[in-house]
Design a protein around this motif. Sequence first.
Motif, PDB file in Angstrom:
ATOM      1  N   LEU A   1       1.060  -1.618   0.179  1.00 58.40           N
ATOM      2  CA  LEU A   1       0.205  -0.402  -0.037  1.00 58.40           C
ATOM      3  C   LEU A   1       1.192   1.755   0.103  1.00 58.40           C
ATOM      4  O   LEU A   1       2.047   1.033   0.547  1.00 58.40           O
ATOM      5  CB  LEU A   1      -1.086   0.139   1.602  1.00 58.40           C
ATOM      6  CG  LEU A   1      -1.846  -1.353   1.064  1.00 58.40           C
ATOM      7  CD1 LEU A   1      -2.479  -1.050   2.442  1.00 58.40           C
ATOM      8  CD2 LEU A   1      -3.252  -1.391   0.174  1.00 58.40           C
ATOM      9  N   ARG A   2       0.193   2.558  -0.943  1.00 60.05           N
ATOM     10  CA  ARG A   2       1.135   3.371  -1.226  1.00 60.05           C
ATOM     11  C   ARG A   2       0.433   4.461  -0.963  1.00 60.05           C
ATOM     12  O   ARG A   2      -1.152   4.510  -1.537  1.00 60.05           O
ATOM     13  CB  ARG A   2       1.857   3.703  -2.374  1.00 60.05           C
ATOM     14  CG  ARG A   2       3.448   2.842  -2.603  1.00 60.05           C
ATOM     15  CD  ARG A   2       4.172   2.898  -3.575  1.00 60.05           C
ATOM     16  NE  ARG A   2       3.383   3.438  -4.671  1.00 60.05           N
ATOM     17  CZ  ARG A   2       3.780   4.229  -6.201  1.00 60.05           C
ATOM     18  NH1 ARG A   2       4.898   4.511  -5.496  1.00 60.05           N
ATOM     19  NH2 ARG A   2       2.960   4.254  -6.995  1.00 60.05           N
ATOM     20  N   VAL A   3       0.640   5.549  -0.680  1.00 54.61           N
ATOM     21  CA  VAL A   3      -0.685   6.988  -0.162  1.00 54.61           C
ATOM     22  C   VAL A   3      -0.299   7.424  -1.043  1.00 54.61           C
ATOM     23  O   VAL A   3       1.705   8.033  -0.961  1.00 54.61           O
ATOM     24  CB  VAL A   3      -0.069   7.129   1.448  1.00 54.61           C
ATOM     25  CG1 VAL A   3      -1.112   8.597   1.304  1.00 54.61           C
ATOM     26  CG2 VAL A   3      -1.018   6.350   2.750  1.00 54.61           C
ATOM     27  N   GLU A   4      -0.860   8.198  -2.020  1.00 55.98           N
ATOM     28  CA  GLU A   4      -0.030   9.140  -2.846  1.00 55.98           C
ATOM     29  C   GLU A   4      -0.195  10.403  -2.356  1.00 55.98           C
ATOM     30  O   GLU A   4      -1.926  11.111  -2.817  1.00 55.98           O
ATOM     31  CB  GLU A   4      -0.828   8.956  -3.736  1.00 55.98           C
ATOM     32  CG  GLU A   4      -0.212   9.816  -5.413  1.00 55.98           C
ATOM     33  CD  GLU A   4       0.949   9.944  -5.605  1.00 55.98           C
ATOM     34  OE1 GLU A   4       1.693   8.473  -5.508  1.00 55.98           O
ATOM     35  OE2 GLU A   4       1.392  11.049  -5.624  1.00 55.98           O
ATOM     36  N   ALA A   5       1.014  10.932  -1.951  1.00 56.01           N
ATOM     37  CA  ALA A   5       0.657  12.332  -1.483  1.00 56.01           C
ATOM     38  C   ALA A   5       1.477  13.427  -2.420  1.00 56.01           C
ATOM     39  O   ALA A   5       1.209  14.689  -1.762  1.00 56.01           O
ATOM     40  CB  ALA A   5       2.154  12.472  -0.322  1.00 56.01           C
ATOM     41  N   ASP A   6       1.924  13.089  -3.238  1.00 57.34           N
ATOM     42  CA  ASP A   6       3.329  13.933  -4.474  1.00 57.34           C
ATOM     43  C   ASP A   6       2.081  13.782  -5.846  1.00 57.34           C
ATOM     44  O   ASP A   6       2.323  13.183  -6.508  1.00 57.34           O
ATOM     45  CB  ASP A   6       4.362  13.501  -4.786  1.00 57.34           C
ATOM     46  CG  ASP A   6       5.353  14.425  -5.708  1.00 57.34           C
ATOM     47  OD1 ASP A   6       4.674  15.385  -5.927  1.00 57.34           O
ATOM     48  OD2 ASP A   6       5.965  13.330  -5.944  1.00 57.34           O
TER      49      ASP A   6
ATOM     50  N   ASP B   1      -3.426   0.855  -4.428  1.00 53.00           N
ATOM     51  CA  ASP B   1      -2.815  -0.144  -3.860  1.00 53.00           C
ATOM     52  C   ASP B   1      -2.475  -1.298  -5.166  1.00 53.00           C
ATOM     53  O   ASP B   1      -2.397  -2.378  -4.925  1.00 53.00           O
ATOM     54  CB  ASP B   1      -4.660  -0.451  -3.744  1.00 53.00           C
ATOM     55  CG  ASP B   1      -4.754  -0.239  -2.467  1.00 53.00           C
ATOM     56  OD1 ASP B   1      -4.475   0.096  -1.697  1.00 53.00           O
ATOM     57  OD2 ASP B   1      -6.238   0.031  -2.489  1.00 53.00           O
ATOM     58  N   ASP B   2      -1.578  -0.412  -6.354  1.00 49.35           N
ATOM     59  CA  ASP B   2      -1.063  -1.165  -7.446  1.00 49.35           C
ATOM     60  C   ASP B   2       0.106  -0.428  -7.351  1.00 49.35           C
ATOM     61  O   ASP B   2       0.570  -0.097  -7.095  1.00 49.35           O
ATOM     62  CB  ASP B   2      -1.930  -1.203  -8.550  1.00 49.35           C
ATOM     63  CG  ASP B   2      -1.701   0.505  -9.283  1.00 49.35           C
ATOM     64  OD1 ASP B   2      -2.399   1.667  -8.308  1.00 49.35           O
ATOM     65  OD2 ASP B   2      -0.897   1.168 -10.047  1.00 49.35           O
ATOM     66  N   ASP B   3       0.879  -1.112  -7.588  1.00 50.98           N
ATOM     67  CA  ASP B   3       2.808  -1.110  -7.815  1.00 50.98           C
ATOM     68  C   ASP B   3       3.076  -0.064  -8.630  1.00 50.98           C
ATOM     69  O   ASP B   3       3.977   0.668  -8.808  1.00 50.98           O
ATOM     70  CB  ASP B   3       3.209  -2.448  -8.020  1.00 50.98           C
ATOM     71  CG  ASP B   3       3.594  -3.814  -6.462  1.00 50.98           C
ATOM     72  OD1 ASP B   3       2.886  -3.066  -5.538  1.00 50.98           O
ATOM     73  OD2 ASP B   3       3.700  -4.772  -6.734  1.00 50.98           O
ATOM     74  N   ARG B   4       1.721  -0.235  -9.935  1.00 49.44           N
ATOM     75  CA  ARG B   4       2.691   0.251 -11.204  1.00 49.44           C
ATOM     76  C   ARG B   4       2.000   2.204 -10.025  1.00 49.44           C
ATOM     77  O   ARG B   4       2.545   3.286 -11.323  1.00 49.44           O
ATOM     78  CB  ARG B   4       2.105   0.761 -12.298  1.00 49.44           C
ATOM     79  CG  ARG B   4       2.397  -1.143 -12.591  1.00 49.44           C
ATOM     80  CD  ARG B   4       2.386  -1.370 -14.325  1.00 49.44           C
ATOM     81  NE  ARG B   4       0.776  -0.902 -14.609  1.00 49.44           N
ATOM     82  CZ  ARG B   4      -0.356  -0.448 -15.727  1.00 49.44           C
ATOM     83  NH1 ARG B   4       0.971  -1.415 -16.918  1.00 49.44           N
ATOM     84  NH2 ARG B   4      -1.057  -0.639 -15.299  1.00 49.44           N
TER      85      ARG B   4
END
Length: 142
Positions: free
Chosen positions: A4-9, A99-102
Amino acid sequence: PPRLRVEADPFRPGARRGHSGAGRLMRETLHLVPERAWRAHDPATPWGPAAFAADGFVHCTDGDAAMLATANRFYAADPQPFVVLTVDLDATGSPWRFDDDRGIYPHVYGPIDLASVRAVRRAVRDETGRFVAWDDEEHGPG
C-alpha cells in the motif's frame, strides 16, 4: 498482503495536474461511470458507484490512455453509453491511496463529493464498440 502506498505527491510522473478555483494544485484522476447511472444520480449527494458496497472503494485510473485501456479491458462488450469523470482526489472528502505497484489506479475509500468532479465527458466508441476517446462536452448529473 498487497503493498500500500499513499499518494501525496501531485508532481508524480503521469499525475494529471491543474489548478482549483482557490489557486491550489489539483491531483486529478479519472472514474468511468455508466451514463444512465450518472444522469440518475441525485446531485445533492456524494457519488458512490453500485460496486462500492462489494469493493469497499471507488476505482479510478490516472491518464486518458490508461483509462481507455481499462474501459476496453472491462467494458468493451457492454454497449451502454459511459461517461468519464475527472476527479480532484484531494477534494473527494474521502481517503484515497494506490493499491497497485505501478501507481496508476487510485482507490477512493468512501463516497466522492460532487464538488471534486471537475469535468464529465462522454465516451466515444468506434464501430466495433471499443473506447477510442472522450468528448469535450460536459454531462452533469440529474
